[in-house]
Write a protein that holds these residues in place. Structure first.
Motif, short mmCIF file in Angstrom:
data_model
loop_
_atom_site.label_atom_id
_atom_site.label_comp_id
_atom_site.label_asym_id
_atom_site.label_seq_id
_atom_site.Cartn_x
_atom_site.Cartn_y
_atom_site.Cartn_z
N SER A 138 37.09 -43.88 17.31
CA SER A 138 37.75 -44.71 18.31
C SER A 138 39.17 -44.23 18.54
O SER A 138 39.82 -43.72 17.63
CB SER A 138 37.80 -46.17 17.85
N GLY A 139 39.64 -44.41 19.77
CA GLY A 139 41.01 -44.10 20.11
C GLY A 139 41.93 -45.24 19.70
O GLY A 139 41.50 -46.27 19.18
N GLY A 140 43.19 -45.07 19.96
CA GLY A 140 44.20 -46.07 19.58
C GLY A 140 44.01 -47.42 20.24
O GLY A 140 44.42 -48.44 19.70
N ARG A 141 43.41 -47.45 21.40
CA ARG A 141 43.18 -48.72 22.11
C ARG A 141 41.79 -49.27 21.87
O ARG A 141 41.35 -50.19 22.54
CB ARG A 141 43.40 -48.51 23.60
N GLY A 142 41.05 -48.68 20.93
CA GLY A 142 39.72 -49.15 20.61
C GLY A 142 38.62 -48.54 21.45
O GLY A 142 37.45 -48.89 21.29
N GLU A 143 38.95 -47.62 22.37
CA GLU A 143 37.92 -47.00 23.19
C GLU A 143 37.11 -46.02 22.35
O GLU A 143 37.64 -45.37 21.47
CB GLU A 143 38.51 -46.30 24.41
N VAL A 144 35.83 -45.94 22.62
CA VAL A 144 34.95 -45.05 21.86
C VAL A 144 35.13 -43.63 22.38
O VAL A 144 34.95 -43.36 23.56
CB VAL A 144 33.48 -45.48 21.99
N LEU A 145 35.50 -42.72 21.47
CA LEU A 145 35.66 -41.31 21.82
C LEU A 145 34.44 -40.49 21.47
O LEU A 145 34.13 -39.52 22.14
CB LEU A 145 36.88 -40.74 21.11
N ASP A 146 33.74 -40.88 20.42
CA ASP A 146 32.53 -40.18 20.01
C ASP A 146 31.66 -41.16 19.24
O ASP A 146 32.15 -41.91 18.40
CB ASP A 146 32.87 -38.98 19.13
N LEU A 147 30.38 -41.17 19.53
CA LEU A 147 29.45 -42.07 18.86
C LEU A 147 28.30 -41.25 18.32
O LEU A 147 27.46 -40.76 19.07
CB LEU A 147 28.93 -43.14 19.82
N GLY A 148 28.29 -41.05 17.02
CA GLY A 148 27.24 -40.26 16.40
C GLY A 148 26.02 -41.11 16.07
O GLY A 148 26.12 -42.31 15.91
N ARG A 149 24.91 -40.47 15.99
CA ARG A 149 23.67 -41.15 15.62
C ARG A 149 22.88 -40.24 14.69
O ARG A 149 22.99 -39.03 14.74
CB ARG A 149 22.82 -41.46 16.85
N LYS A 150 22.06 -40.86 13.86
CA LYS A 150 21.22 -40.09 12.94
C LYS A 150 20.20 -39.28 13.72
O LYS A 150 19.90 -38.14 13.39
CB LYS A 150 20.52 -41.03 11.97
N GLN A 151 19.64 -39.87 14.77
CA GLN A 151 18.70 -39.14 15.60
C GLN A 151 18.88 -39.56 17.04
O GLN A 151 19.42 -40.61 17.33
CB GLN A 151 17.26 -39.39 15.15
N ARG A 152 18.45 -38.72 17.95
CA ARG A 152 18.57 -39.01 19.36
C ARG A 152 17.56 -40.08 19.76
O ARG A 152 16.54 -40.27 19.12
CB ARG A 152 18.37 -37.74 20.18
N LEU A 153 17.85 -40.75 20.85
CA LEU A 153 17.03 -41.88 21.28
C LEU A 153 16.01 -41.50 22.35
O LEU A 153 15.48 -42.36 23.01
CB LEU A 153 17.93 -43.00 21.79
N PHE A 154 15.76 -40.22 22.54
CA PHE A 154 14.76 -39.82 23.52
C PHE A 154 13.78 -38.85 22.87
O PHE A 154 14.10 -38.14 21.94
CB PHE A 154 15.40 -39.18 24.75
N ALA A 211 27.18 -51.14 9.85
CA ALA A 211 26.87 -50.20 10.93
C ALA A 211 26.56 -48.82 10.36
O ALA A 211 25.66 -48.13 10.84
CB ALA A 211 28.02 -50.13 11.92
N ALA A 212 27.28 -48.41 9.34
CA ALA A 212 27.03 -47.12 8.71
C ALA A 212 25.65 -47.12 8.03
O ALA A 212 24.91 -46.15 8.14
CB ALA A 212 28.12 -46.78 7.70
N ASP A 213 25.33 -48.21 7.35
CA ASP A 213 24.03 -48.31 6.69
C ASP A 213 22.88 -48.26 7.70
O ASP A 213 21.79 -47.78 7.40
CB ASP A 213 23.92 -49.60 5.87
N ALA A 214 23.13 -48.77 8.91
CA ALA A 214 22.11 -48.77 9.96
C ALA A 214 22.11 -47.47 10.76
O ALA A 214 21.36 -47.34 11.72
CB ALA A 214 22.34 -49.95 10.91
N HIS A 215 22.94 -46.52 10.34
CA HIS A 215 23.05 -45.21 11.00
C HIS A 215 23.49 -45.33 12.45
O HIS A 215 23.08 -44.57 13.30
CB HIS A 215 21.73 -44.44 10.92
N LEU A 216 24.35 -46.32 12.74
CA LEU A 216 24.89 -46.49 14.08
C LEU A 216 26.20 -45.73 14.25
O LEU A 216 26.65 -45.54 15.37
CB LEU A 216 25.15 -47.97 14.37
N ILE A 217 26.82 -45.36 13.18
CA ILE A 217 28.08 -44.64 13.23
C ILE A 217 27.96 -43.39 12.40
O ILE A 217 27.02 -43.29 11.63
CB ILE A 217 29.27 -45.52 12.76
#
Length: 61
Positions: A33-49, A23-29
């Motif tokens: 994540s929080g303690g229960r696995g919930e996503v708190l922040d999701l970074g990307r190399k570039q925006r999708l718009f 996932a890191a190599d694909a620039h997806l992270i």
């Protein structure tokens, strides 16, 4: 990291560490994540718009 992950079209599970590296190599992270696995922040190399989409979004607000 513990656990395993599944990859589409591959029958054998991979380790969580391998999935994280892929996932890191694909620039997806980075993903935070929080303690229960919930996503708190999701970074990307570039925006999708595009700049035009961003402008249109701002006009609708």
């Amino acid at each position: 990291m513990t656990g395993t992950a599944q990859i589409d079209c591959i029958d054998t599970p991979v380790s969580a560490g391998t999935a994280h590296r892929l996932a890191a190599d694909a620039h997806l992270i980075p993903a935070v994540s929080g303690g229960r696995g919930e996503v708190l922040d999701l970074g990307r190399k570039q925006r999708l718009f595009s700049p035009a989409q961003k402008l249109a979004f701002r006009r609708t607000r």
